[in-house]
Design a protein around this motif. Structure first.
Motif, PDB file in Angstrom:
ATOM      1  N   GLU A   5      73.337  15.861  54.041  1.00 38.81           N
ATOM      2  CA  GLU A   5      74.580  16.284  53.472  1.00 38.81           C
ATOM      3  C   GLU A   5      75.939  16.318  54.324  1.00 38.81           C
ATOM      4  O   GLU A   5      77.196  16.198  54.255  1.00 38.81           O
ATOM      5  CB  GLU A   5      74.648  17.718  52.772  1.00 38.81           C
ATOM      6  CG  GLU A   5      73.473  17.665  51.639  1.00 38.81           C
ATOM      7  CD  GLU A   5      73.242  19.082  50.946  1.00 38.81           C
ATOM      8  OE1 GLU A   5      73.869  20.082  51.562  1.00 38.81           O
ATOM      9  OE2 GLU A   5      72.503  19.264  50.302  1.00 38.81           O
ATOM     10  N   GLU A   6      75.479  16.728  55.652  1.00 40.72           N
ATOM     11  CA  GLU A   6      76.458  16.966  56.628  1.00 40.72           C
ATOM     12  C   GLU A   6      76.940  15.526  56.908  1.00 40.72           C
ATOM     13  O   GLU A   6      78.074  15.246  57.473  1.00 40.72           O
ATOM     14  CB  GLU A   6      75.595  17.506  57.891  1.00 40.72           C
ATOM     15  CG  GLU A   6      75.695  18.884  57.761  1.00 40.72           C
ATOM     16  CD  GLU A   6      74.843  19.603  58.913  1.00 40.72           C
ATOM     17  OE1 GLU A   6      74.706  18.990  59.767  1.00 40.72           O
ATOM     18  OE2 GLU A   6      74.780  20.958  58.769  1.00 40.72           O
ATOM     19  N   LEU A   7      75.960  14.660  57.136  1.00 39.68           N
ATOM     20  CA  LEU A   7      76.364  13.031  57.323  1.00 39.68           C
ATOM     21  C   LEU A   7      77.282  12.581  56.173  1.00 39.68           C
ATOM     22  O   LEU A   7      78.502  12.059  56.564  1.00 39.68           O
ATOM     23  CB  LEU A   7      75.156  12.329  57.338  1.00 39.68           C
ATOM     24  CG  LEU A   7      75.310  10.585  57.679  1.00 39.68           C
ATOM     25  CD1 LEU A   7      76.082  10.685  58.930  1.00 39.68           C
ATOM     26  CD2 LEU A   7      74.141  10.015  57.712  1.00 39.68           C
ATOM     27  N   LEU A   8      77.051  12.730  55.095  1.00 36.88           N
ATOM     28  CA  LEU A   8      77.915  12.480  53.931  1.00 36.88           C
ATOM     29  C   LEU A   8      79.204  13.195  54.056  1.00 36.88           C
ATOM     30  O   LEU A   8      80.324  12.353  53.847  1.00 36.88           O
ATOM     31  CB  LEU A   8      77.136  12.817  52.568  1.00 36.88           C
ATOM     32  CG  LEU A   8      76.068  11.687  52.432  1.00 36.88           C
ATOM     33  CD1 LEU A   8      75.426  11.907  50.999  1.00 36.88           C
ATOM     34  CD2 LEU A   8      76.661  10.113  52.230  1.00 36.88           C
ATOM     35  N   ALA A   9      79.345  14.251  54.340  1.00 40.46           N
ATOM     36  CA  ALA A   9      80.662  15.127  54.188  1.00 40.46           C
ATOM     37  C   ALA A   9      81.630  14.394  55.531  1.00 40.46           C
ATOM     38  O   ALA A   9      82.581  14.171  55.589  1.00 40.46           O
ATOM     39  CB  ALA A   9      80.213  16.508  54.646  1.00 40.46           C
ATOM     40  N   ARG A  10      80.738  14.161  56.899  1.00 44.44           N
ATOM     41  CA  ARG A  10      81.435  13.389  57.762  1.00 44.44           C
ATOM     42  C   ARG A  10      81.990  11.999  57.713  1.00 44.44           C
ATOM     43  O   ARG A  10      83.290  11.760  58.038  1.00 44.44           O
ATOM     44  CB  ARG A  10      80.372  13.396  59.226  1.00 44.44           C
ATOM     45  CG  ARG A  10      81.028  12.930  60.498  1.00 44.44           C
ATOM     46  CD  ARG A  10      82.345  13.728  60.928  1.00 44.44           C
ATOM     47  NE  ARG A  10      82.682  13.011  62.100  1.00 44.44           N
ATOM     48  CZ  ARG A  10      84.173  13.023  62.286  1.00 44.44           C
ATOM     49  NH1 ARG A  10      84.952  13.968  61.644  1.00 44.44           N
ATOM     50  NH2 ARG A  10      84.721  12.408  63.483  1.00 44.44           N
ATOM     51  N   ILE A  11      81.085  11.316  56.748  1.00 48.30           N
ATOM     52  CA  ILE A  11      81.627   9.907  56.426  1.00 48.30           C
ATOM     53  C   ILE A  11      82.873  10.296  55.528  1.00 48.30           C
ATOM     54  O   ILE A  11      83.812   9.506  55.897  1.00 48.30           O
ATOM     55  CB  ILE A  11      80.481   9.326  55.611  1.00 48.30           C
ATOM     56  CG1 ILE A  11      79.304   9.007  56.550  1.00 48.30           C
ATOM     57  CG2 ILE A  11      81.015   7.850  54.890  1.00 48.30           C
ATOM     58  CD1 ILE A  11      78.156   8.221  55.953  1.00 48.30           C
ATOM     59  N   GLU A  12      82.786  10.939  54.686  1.00 50.52           N
ATOM     60  CA  GLU A  12      84.093  11.408  53.811  1.00 50.52           C
ATOM     61  C   GLU A  12      85.230  11.758  54.547  1.00 50.52           C
ATOM     62  O   GLU A  12      86.160  11.223  54.349  1.00 50.52           O
ATOM     63  CB  GLU A  12      83.551  12.170  52.710  1.00 50.52           C
ATOM     64  CG  GLU A  12      84.801  12.210  51.448  1.00 50.52           C
ATOM     65  CD  GLU A  12      84.985  10.945  50.737  1.00 50.52           C
ATOM     66  OE1 GLU A  12      86.127  10.272  50.654  1.00 50.52           O
ATOM     67  OE2 GLU A  12      84.234   9.899  50.760  1.00 50.52           O
ATOM     68  N   LEU A  39      83.481   5.035  61.548  1.00 49.88           N
ATOM     69  CA  LEU A  39      82.954   4.924  59.897  1.00 49.88           C
ATOM     70  C   LEU A  39      81.671   3.911  59.979  1.00 49.88           C
ATOM     71  O   LEU A  39      80.878   4.423  59.424  1.00 49.88           O
ATOM     72  CB  LEU A  39      84.169   4.713  59.322  1.00 49.88           C
ATOM     73  CG  LEU A  39      83.821   4.530  57.765  1.00 49.88           C
ATOM     74  CD1 LEU A  39      83.264   5.977  57.034  1.00 49.88           C
ATOM     75  CD2 LEU A  39      85.070   4.469  56.987  1.00 49.88           C
ATOM     76  N   ASP A  40      81.957   2.794  60.643  1.00 42.24           N
ATOM     77  CA  ASP A  40      80.787   1.800  60.692  1.00 42.24           C
ATOM     78  C   ASP A  40      79.495   2.668  61.220  1.00 42.24           C
ATOM     79  O   ASP A  40      78.403   2.280  60.737  1.00 42.24           O
ATOM     80  CB  ASP A  40      81.415   0.615  61.514  1.00 42.24           C
ATOM     81  CG  ASP A  40      82.428  -0.303  60.714  1.00 42.24           C
ATOM     82  OD1 ASP A  40      82.459  -0.099  59.486  1.00 42.24           O
ATOM     83  OD2 ASP A  40      82.948  -1.045  61.297  1.00 42.24           O
ATOM     84  N   ARG A  41      79.638   3.182  62.127  1.00 46.82           N
ATOM     85  CA  ARG A  41      78.456   3.786  62.824  1.00 46.82           C
ATOM     86  C   ARG A  41      77.687   4.592  61.984  1.00 46.82           C
ATOM     87  O   ARG A  41      76.615   4.914  61.782  1.00 46.82           O
ATOM     88  CB  ARG A  41      78.756   4.351  64.329  1.00 46.82           C
ATOM     89  CG  ARG A  41      78.975   3.319  65.315  1.00 46.82           C
ATOM     90  CD  ARG A  41      79.012   4.067  66.634  1.00 46.82           C
ATOM     91  NE  ARG A  41      80.348   4.919  66.873  1.00 46.82           N
ATOM     92  CZ  ARG A  41      81.459   4.718  67.099  1.00 46.82           C
ATOM     93  NH1 ARG A  41      81.867   3.405  67.571  1.00 46.82           N
ATOM     94  NH2 ARG A  41      82.498   5.582  67.450  1.00 46.82           N
ATOM     95  N   LEU A  42      78.798   5.496  61.264  1.00 44.44           N
ATOM     96  CA  LEU A  42      78.191   6.791  60.279  1.00 44.44           C
ATOM     97  C   LEU A  42      77.522   5.876  59.131  1.00 44.44           C
ATOM     98  O   LEU A  42      76.583   6.436  58.499  1.00 44.44           O
ATOM     99  CB  LEU A  42      79.357   7.467  59.878  1.00 44.44           C
ATOM    100  CG  LEU A  42      79.740   8.417  60.750  1.00 44.44           C
ATOM    101  CD1 LEU A  42      81.198   9.140  60.653  1.00 44.44           C
ATOM    102  CD2 LEU A  42      78.821   9.438  61.428  1.00 44.44           C
ATOM    103  N   LEU A  43      78.210   4.870  58.584  1.00 47.88           N
ATOM    104  CA  LEU A  43      77.694   4.245  57.494  1.00 47.88           C
ATOM    105  C   LEU A  43      76.325   3.520  57.874  1.00 47.88           C
ATOM    106  O   LEU A  43      75.440   3.568  57.043  1.00 47.88           O
ATOM    107  CB  LEU A  43      78.547   3.154  56.858  1.00 47.88           C
ATOM    108  CG  LEU A  43      79.653   4.021  56.367  1.00 47.88           C
ATOM    109  CD1 LEU A  43      80.777   2.787  55.981  1.00 47.88           C
ATOM    110  CD2 LEU A  43      79.361   4.776  54.957  1.00 47.88           C
ATOM    111  N   ASN A  44      76.074   3.202  58.989  1.00 40.85           N
ATOM    112  CA  ASN A  44      75.027   2.560  59.703  1.00 40.85           C
ATOM    113  C   ASN A  44      73.839   3.537  59.614  1.00 40.85           C
ATOM    114  O   ASN A  44      72.603   3.018  59.126  1.00 40.85           O
ATOM    115  CB  ASN A  44      75.006   1.661  60.841  1.00 40.85           C
ATOM    116  CG  ASN A  44      75.986   0.491  60.838  1.00 40.85           C
ATOM    117  OD1 ASN A  44      76.078  -0.156  59.521  1.00 40.85           O
ATOM    118  ND2 ASN A  44      76.624   0.017  61.830  1.00 40.85           N
ATOM    119  N   VAL A  45      74.141   4.617  60.252  1.00 40.40           N
ATOM    120  CA  VAL A  45      73.301   5.813  60.161  1.00 40.40           C
ATOM    121  C   VAL A  45      72.760   6.122  58.845  1.00 40.40           C
ATOM    122  O   VAL A  45      71.403   6.329  58.534  1.00 40.40           O
ATOM    123  CB  VAL A  45      73.669   7.221  60.894  1.00 40.40           C
ATOM    124  CG1 VAL A  45      72.817   8.221  60.733  1.00 40.40           C
ATOM    125  CG2 VAL A  45      74.093   6.644  62.293  1.00 40.40           C
TER     126      VAL A  45
END
Length: 58
Positions: A5-12, A39-45
């Motif tokens: 959830e935190e990762l998705l919030a950070r991506i957004e 953003l690319d790095r976060l999406l890869n994670v």
């Protein structure tokens, strides 16, 4: 799954920041490019999490 959830919030959040920057910068600026890379790095994670893949740093 608080981490996801935190990762998705950070991506957004980063996606919104990038969109805001794009409205103000006529050409891709260094700051925009760095935000895009983040953003690319976060999406890869996130993708790795969803598929169970390992992430290599490079």
């Amino acid at each position: 799954m608080k981490g996801v959830e935190e990762l998705l919030a950070r991506i957004e959040s980063v996606r919104r920041e990038l969109n805001e920057q794009a409205l103000h910068d006529s050409l891709p600026s260094p700051a925009m490019l760095e935000k895009s890379r983040e953003l690319d790095r976060l999406l890869n994670v996130y993708q790795a999490f969803k598929t169970g893949a390992q992430i290599t740093q490079g």
